[in-house]
Design an enzyme around this catalytic site. Structure first.
Site, PDB file in Angstrom:
ATOM      1  N   LYS A   1     -13.946   2.704  -4.250  1.00  0.00           N
ATOM      2  CA  LYS A   1     -12.574   2.808  -3.975  1.00  0.00           C
ATOM      3  C   LYS A   1     -11.854   3.506  -5.307  1.00  0.00           C
ATOM      4  O   LYS A   1     -12.298   2.979  -6.360  1.00  0.00           O
ATOM      5  CB  LYS A   1     -11.700   1.688  -3.372  1.00  0.00           C
ATOM      6  CG  LYS A   1     -10.610   1.709  -2.941  1.00  0.00           C
ATOM      7  CD  LYS A   1      -9.811   0.517  -2.634  1.00  0.00           C
ATOM      8  CE  LYS A   1      -8.412   0.764  -1.873  1.00  0.00           C
ATOM      9  NZ  LYS A   1      -7.770  -0.493  -1.614  1.00  0.00           N
TER      10      LYS A   1
ATOM     11  N   SER B   1      -5.516  -0.128   3.341  1.00  0.00           N
ATOM     12  CA  SER B   1      -5.550   1.079   2.318  1.00  0.00           C
ATOM     13  C   SER B   1      -6.913   1.656   1.926  1.00  0.00           C
ATOM     14  O   SER B   1      -7.042   2.594   1.601  1.00  0.00           O
ATOM     15  CB  SER B   1      -4.794   0.670   0.986  1.00  0.00           C
ATOM     16  OG  SER B   1      -5.503  -0.231   0.221  1.00  0.00           O
TER      17      SER B   1
ATOM     18  N   SER C   1      -5.955  -4.898   3.192  1.00  0.00           N
ATOM     19  CA  SER C   1      -6.465  -3.560   2.967  1.00  0.00           C
ATOM     20  C   SER C   1      -7.939  -3.268   3.050  1.00  0.00           C
ATOM     21  O   SER C   1      -8.706  -2.144   2.925  1.00  0.00           O
ATOM     22  CB  SER C   1      -5.977  -3.073   1.517  1.00  0.00           C
ATOM     23  OG  SER C   1      -4.542  -2.472   1.742  1.00  0.00           O
TER      24      SER C   1
END
Lengths: 494, 95, 485
Positions: free
Chosen positions: A78, A158, A182
């Site tokens: 990420k 997210s 997320s």
């Protein structure tokens, strides 16, 4: 599609061990898959050369019998993780060009055990979002599609790029971060296992902060065993993070018997929401039945402050983010809008560098901390947080894990729920309570919606009791036997 | 509602985010909607409840007073939009 | 109560003063990072990733800074809070990299305490200390390198400061000066801050307002960052006069931060157009509340060195010194230690005279601190010994001291080398007596004729002949004996 990209971590480790493939071949297969699936926009920075170099090094170590726990495993990281010398921008315009001279503790742990980085995964800007539509680098497309409809769907957020990459078989696994859901919510939207560990289990050092008291690193994988293997390496005590907790990291994979006889599974009444789709309810009932049939004890529990979790979250998280994001001021790194006046420089830089949702949250956070409102909002929210945590503490006297749905819906189309921030916030209604209490949670793909989209069920565990929670998840994985695959993974679909 | 245009501008100034004049009304509406939604917390009686300071109940570690190698100056300045002679450079500040 | 008053046209005004002292903690590393704290390094060479607020960086508390804050609290006779919280104070400034200062707001590590200050009048006044908290320093903004830009050096960013806040108990510039000196003396005694005001390791924010005696508090101004005791006093003298003038002209005091211009001797408002501050304090979620162990605090209390007030009283009791001498000798820890070394096993009053007299005078003239004295305590002690055993007369001893201060030699070497030893050998003295009597038959006759007072002239001749080295008392006795005999 090559079989190498269909492997789990456990399977790929076995294949490398038996010399059925090399780490380089594994990396090359994933790179090819990633190139074929660029329309998903899962990566914001591809690091394929780096990956091949790492894979070659892995092959050498494997040949020397020195392979680590994740030797040669190609991962998506990420964009919130700082990776040394590599694009690390939290998918925000304001961090334009930022290349950190340091490596986050969690990724350093992964590289130490031989993992390979394919690239930096797309995400909602500063991890603020539930649909991966706030990234400066554009939306991520969910490789899943509704039956008979090729409208692009959101992957959740997210950690949307991470989820899309793993679901599309362009990464064997991915790192995510979870502040209010997320990891778990995109895992549910993409048919994956998503694990948020106990707050304090993984170091936050080197992970760009959104809300410090909530942020936790965790994996997105295609199996529970892979989640266990990833957590094994990602978790560590880190003296550089004052909120890191010094408890031993157990052998999570070793605990995966799938046996749940006698396990006390809590079912909280307050998670039954008005207007929740019937298919989510049905799946939840199904989950309860699986456990009951396997000899687990189903216990009805009450978590009375559940409904306040989300509004509490939307005070605490923005408050922390308003302060955490003050460092993006155009002075030391990232974007700067030049002006001869300092205040103008700040204001123009931050107006241009932050997207609408991030600005909205900074404004809310600034407001709830400002003079005259602190007690009514921030202090009130922190008291609510105490009550939310207390609900769980009381539940732990009766149950070992809590079973709930992960999200109130399946993946929705890009463009839906976009004009009402609160409607978007409601995506996290089931994941936020565990976040507020700092508890571990895991989403396991448990079935398909009527439209053929994956749905997840969530298990919430006791603090630092990931092993038992993972074992309960392993049981559900076996019971659900989720074998459906996304249709839109390979190129050309969009 | 609680957040009027002036409040939006005051918050934006505190947060150092430039807000175009024509955007303030829309922003005020959005913020008001969110604040109205979180307002439901006021129905909970929190009398005597300690506010949470952290979900982890540990005594924080104290670092030893040992100097470790600092980042080279080049690393500290490498990402700076404007650096000169080993300093970060910003628009003139009056004190 | 101080009777310091500003005489206005409408009557006397009382000055109300509170001080915030920022004292840099003596530590190797910064408060939340492992970067060094040394003064004077090249710009941005003592900056960790944490100090530069790089994304994802986290603070970890330096235990030594906590220890020093607690010791300082104990030395101020203050309450130590076993539970304290670090908060973020949010504001934007280029030398504040995270956009917030980590400080302690509602729950500081040290609570209420007090110090006693001694005034010229001999009066002792108690000043309340409200609290002491730990916080990080900001970096440094340099405004004069280019006309259109400010340069930022983050070397100081993250250095540990103790902010010591006084009650508004101070009523005159003299009291303010004495208070600052006292705090400085205490932190230097216990070694928690070097007290170096020139390098900025101790600086003051001065809050001042004026009122008619007995009336409620007036609006105050804060004079920021004053970096010497003298400037604190000067700034107060100016600022209180300024406020009285405004009020007597029917004006109002603007509550504003001001700066002291030492060249002009005036205070003026800071030029930055600051909008009203709203610091949005909240507990730093990166740091857990600090919990101290009561036993550990007790250990620190027991291990504290003797503090200035206690030392002063001991010097008075043990050495029989007066309050003035004792006060002067304890003001600096180094001075007190020096004095005790000189006094050890010697006449303490004599030692005190030499330290406060010759030594202080010479150091002052040379512009030296006692720590840099060319005459060590051991050497001064050696000189005092030679005075006590009458090897040196007071006059010659002063000469020897001057030579010592120049050369760094010890007293005996100087006496030996220059033959300055007082002559106390009766044979040698008798020989000189005989010589002088032989050389001056007329004077002898006059003396014997009844001019007793001539004895002084004879002794003078002796001292001259011995170049001042003859023991005056022995010379007197020997001469008298011979003349009278």
């Amino acid at each position: 599609m090559s079989a190498l990209t269909d492997l789990t971590i456990a399977g790929a480790r076995a294949a490398l061990e038996k010399r059925e493939c090399s780490a380089r071949e594994l990396a090359e297969a994933h790179i090819a898959a990633a190139e074929a699936a660029r329309h998903l926009n899962a990566f914001v920075a591809e690091t394929f050369d780096l990956a091949l170099g790492q894979a070659d090094a892995s092959d050498k170590r494997l040949a020397a019998g020195e392979g680590g726990l994740l030797e040669g495993m190609p991962l998506a990281i990420k964009d919130l993780y700082c990776t040394k010398g590599v694009h690390s921008a939290a998918c925000s315009h304001i961090l334009d060009g930022f290349k950190p001279p340091y490596e986050s503790t969690v990724t350093a742990n992964l590289w130490r055990e031989g993992a390979v980085m394919l690239g930096k995964a797309n995400m909602d800007e500063f991890a603020m979002g539930s649909a991966n539509v706030t990234s400066y680098y554009g939306n991520v497309i969910n490789p899943w599609q509704r039956e008979g409809d090729n409208k692009p769907l959101v992957p959740g957020g997210s950690s949307g790029g991470s989820a899309a990459a793993v679901a599309a078989r362009i990464a064997l696994a991915a790192t995510g971060t979870d502040t209010g859901g997320s990891i778990r919510q995109p895992a549910a939207f993409c048919g994956l296992v998503g694990l948020k560990p106990t707050y304090g289990r993984c170091s936050r050092w080197g992970i760009i902060a959104f809300a410090s008291s909530l942020d936790q690193a965790g994996p997105l994988t295609r199996s529970v065993e892979d989640a266990a293997l990833m957590l094994q390496v990602m978790a560590s005590y880190d003296a550089k993070d004052s909120t890191s907790v010094d408890v031993p990291v157990p052998d999570y994979a070793a605990a995966l018997s799938g046996e749940v006889k006698g396990l006390r599974v809590g079912v909280p009444a307050e998670y039954r929401l008005d207007g929740m789709p019937e298919e989510i309810e049905a799946l939840w009932r199904q989950g309860i039945d699986w456990y009951r049939d396997a000899g687990a004890e189903i216990v009805d529990i009450s978590l009375p402050h559940t409904k306040y979790s989300l509004p509490t979250y939307y005070i605490v998280a923005p408050a922390e983010c308003s302060s955490n994001l003050a460092r993006y001021d155009g002075v030391r790194y990232g974007l700067r809008e030049e002006d001869s006046d300092l205040t103008q420089m700040y204001e123009r830089t931050r107006a241009k560098g932050f997207g609408a949702e991030v600005q909205r949250r900074i404004m809310i956070g600034t407001y709830v901390l400002s003079a005259g409102y602190y007690d009514a909002y921030y202090l009130k929210a922190q008291k609510l947080r105490t009550l939310i945590a207390r609900d769980f503490q009381q539940a732990w006297e009766k149950v070992d894990v809590v079973l709930t749905p992960t999200a109130p819906s399946a993946a929705f189309a890009i463009g839906e729920k976009m004009d009402d921030p609160i409607a978007m916030y409601l995506n996290d209604v089931f994941t936020v309570p565990a976040s507020m209490a700092g508890l571990p949670g895991i989403s396991v793909p448990a079935g398909l919606s009527a439209e053929g989209l994956p749905l997840g069920l969530q298990l919430i565990g006791q603090p630092f009791d990931e092993a038992r929670m993972l074992n309960a998840a392993r049981f559900m994985e076996i019971a659900a036997d989720f074998t459906a695959r996304p249709a839109g993974a390979s190129g050309g679909a969009a | 509602m609680a957040i009027d245009k002036a409040t939006v501008l005051r918050i934006a100034k505190l947060a150092r985010i430039e807000v175009a004049d024509e955007a303030t009304d829309g922003l005020a509406d959005e913020l008001n909607a969110i604040m109205a939604w979180v307002e439901q917390l006021s129905e909970v009686d929190t009398e005597g409840v300690e506010p949470m300071t952290s979900v982890v109940d540990i005594t924080p570690p104290l670092r030893s007073d040992t100097v470790e190698a600092v980042a080279p100056r080049d690393d500290i300045l490498a990402n700076a939009p404007n650096a000169e002679d080993g300093f970060f450079v910003v628009p003139k500040v009056v004190e | 109560m101080s009777d310091y008053r500003i005489e206005g046209q409408t009557g006397d005004w009382e000055v109300v003063i509170g001080l915030e002292i920022h004292a840099q903690v003596i530590s190797n590393a910064k408060l939340f990072s492992s970067a060094p704290t040394a003064f004077g390094a090249a710009a941005n060479t003592q900056v960790s990733l944490v100090d530069a607020a790089m994304p994802g960086m986290l603070p970890v508390i330096n235990g030594e800074c906590v220890r020093q804050a607690v010791r300082t609290g104990l030395a101020l006779g203050a309450e130590i809070n076993l539970y304290s919280v670090f908060d973020r104070k949010n504001y934007f400034y280029p030398d504040l990299p995270p956009g917030y200062q980590i400080s302690q707001f509602s729950q500081p590590i040290v609570g209420a305490g007090k110090v006693e200050i001694d005034l010229e009048s001999g009066e002792t006044v108690e000043i309340g200390v409200t609290r002491l908290h730990l916080e990080m320093d900001a970096g440094k903004s340099i405004h004069d390198m280019r006309p259109d830009a400010t340069f930022v050096d983050l070397n100081r960013s993250g250095v540990a400061l103790m902010e010591i806040v006084s009650e508004p108990d101070i009523r005159s510039p003299e009291e303010a000066g004495a208070y600052v000196r006292k705090i400085r003396s205490i932190v230097r005694y216990i070694g928690s801050c070097d007290g170096n005001m020139e390098e900025g390791s101790l600086r003051c924010d001065v809050n001042v307002s004026v009122r008619k005696p007995g009336e409620p508090l007036g609006t105050r101004c804060e004079i920021k960052n004053v970096n010497s005791v003298r400037f604190v006093m000067k700034a107060l003298e100016y600022e209180s006069e300024r406020q009285v003038e405004i009020l007597e002209d029917g004006g109002e005091i603007a509550q504003e931060p001001r700066l002291f211009d030492a060249n002009q001797g005036v205070t003026r408002p800071m030029r930055s157009k600051e909008e009203a501050h709203d610091y949005r304090y909240f507990p730093d979620p990166d740091l857990l509340p600090l919990k101290l162990d009561a036993d550990w605090v007790e250990e620190l209390r027991v291990a504290l060195p003797e503090l200035p007030d206690a030392k002063k009283h001991r010097f008075m009791d043990e050495f029989g010194l007066g309050a003035d001498d004792a006060g002067v000798l304890i003001s600096e820890k180094e001075t007190a230690e020096y004095f005790e070394q000189v006094a050890a096993g010697r006449d303490a009053k004599l030692a005190a005279n030499w330290v406060t007299g010759e030594l202080f005078g010479a150091l002052n003239t040379a512009g030296l601190e006692i720590s840099a004295s060319p005459v060590s305590a051991e050497k001064l002690g050696g000189l005092v010994d030679r005075v006590a055993d009458k090897t040196l007369s007071r006059r010659i001893a002063k000469e020897v001291f001057e030579i010592m201060f120049e050369s760094g030699q010890d007293a005996d070497a100087i006496i030996e080398e220059r033959g300055l030893k007082q002559v106390s050998d009766s044979g040698a003295i008798d020989a000189v007596v005989d010589q002088i009597i032989a050389d001056n038959p007329n004077k002898v006759a006059e003396y014997k004729g009844g001019k007793d007072k001539l004895i002084g002239w004879f002794v003078g001749q002796m001292m001259k002949a011995s170049q001042g080295k003859a023991n005056p008392q022995m010379a007197n006795e020997a001469m008298k004996k011979k003349l009278d005999g």
